[in-house]
Design an enzyme around this catalytic site. Sequence first.
Site, PDB file in Angstrom:
ATOM      1  N   MET A  21      -0.314   3.049   9.487  1.00 45.21           N
ATOM      2  CA  MET A  21       0.536   3.730  10.471  1.00 45.21           C
ATOM      3  C   MET A  21       0.507   2.960  11.781  1.00 45.21           C
ATOM      4  O   MET A  21      -0.564   2.758  12.362  1.00 45.21           O
ATOM      5  CB  MET A  21       0.058   5.176  10.675  1.00 45.21           C
ATOM      6  N   CYS A 103       8.933   0.729   5.356  1.00 46.79           N
ATOM      7  CA  CYS A 103       9.162   1.091   6.753  1.00 46.79           C
ATOM      8  C   CYS A 103      10.655   1.141   7.050  1.00 46.79           C
ATOM      9  O   CYS A 103      11.379   0.170   6.782  1.00 46.79           O
ATOM     10  CB  CYS A 103       8.477   0.086   7.676  1.00 46.79           C
ATOM     11  N   LYS A 142       3.906  -1.314  -1.298  1.00 43.17           N
ATOM     12  CA  LYS A 142       4.196   0.062  -0.898  1.00 43.17           C
ATOM     13  C   LYS A 142       5.698   0.162  -0.660  1.00 43.17           C
ATOM     14  O   LYS A 142       6.265  -0.615   0.113  1.00 43.17           O
ATOM     15  CB  LYS A 142       3.428   0.449   0.364  1.00 43.17           C
TER      16      LYS A 142
END
Length: 339
Positions: A21, A103, A142
């Site tokens: 994060m 993202c 991811k």
Amino acid sequence: MPEINKDSVINKNFRISVAPMMDWTTKDYRYFARLFNPHITLYTEMVTTGAIIYGDAARHLNYNQQEHPIVLQLGGSNPQDLATCSKMAEDWGYDEVNLNVGCPSDRVQNNKIGACLMAEADLVAECIAAMQQATHIPVTIKHRIGIDDMQSYEEMLHFVDTVAATGCKHFVVHARIALLQGLSPKENRDVPPLRYEDVYRLKQERPDLYIEINGGIKTFEETKTHLQHVDGVMIGREAYHNPYLLAELGELYGLDTLPNRFDIMQQMIPYFEQRMAEGAPISILTRHILGLFQNLPGARKWRQSLSGGNAKSLNDVKAAIENIQAAMQRTEDYIRENQ
């Protein structure tokens, strides 16, 4: 480390991790998070290849040795640059390197980083292959379950199969699509509905892959439920705002005793001293511990005393510890007297 009782969950090789994060999973937060649970996997913030290759590599790559197991998450789309940074991650001692394809930020889209890469499966596969060739540590990815017009399960499966053909086996799947046109990055964390069933189905149809689920997971029970369907669980904002959840998840590893919050703070004080001696402002350190007493008596005053510039020295932090300890004792006394 305490012995793991893997009979406590369905999957014997399960993994629980804290999501990367931006501005949150700094090395200071990761040092703090490690004190709650020796087994969870910690991720860095996403670091772009350009920041490492052309910037201050040490500032982006340095970490505390206590943080292991730790994963470096990279942002980029140039295979050679990603390979270079993956080799640097290995040389720096990271346990794993991960490619960010999730993202939704406008800033990273403009640089062909993050979720927009889901539309370019062949390029992502080329990147993953180059990273694998450059290092001996695991290379993982991811990603989202989809973006914009690419929202079907079948399209996600094609993306996963294309990347898996390189030999990549570990996929961390954020169970929301990202709407890159129309939603802000913040909205993309909340507005698109969670589709956990798509991630479960992926594990069912590709049992040879290690599938880790991410998105909206907030409790011990939710984590345990997911582990009945997939191999791992990645927890994001809840691990930051309510870090004691990481301690509670120790039960899944067979840990009998939960760490004491005040013992954790006693370990943080010398760390704060070390970091302040290195020049770190105290506000940079205290912001990571605001959620330590979430939902407990005195939690609001704890947050107020440590945020907004109110904590100007270590003595202020120590005073905040004493104040919340007294508030919790008063509550215990009241309950005991009125039973």
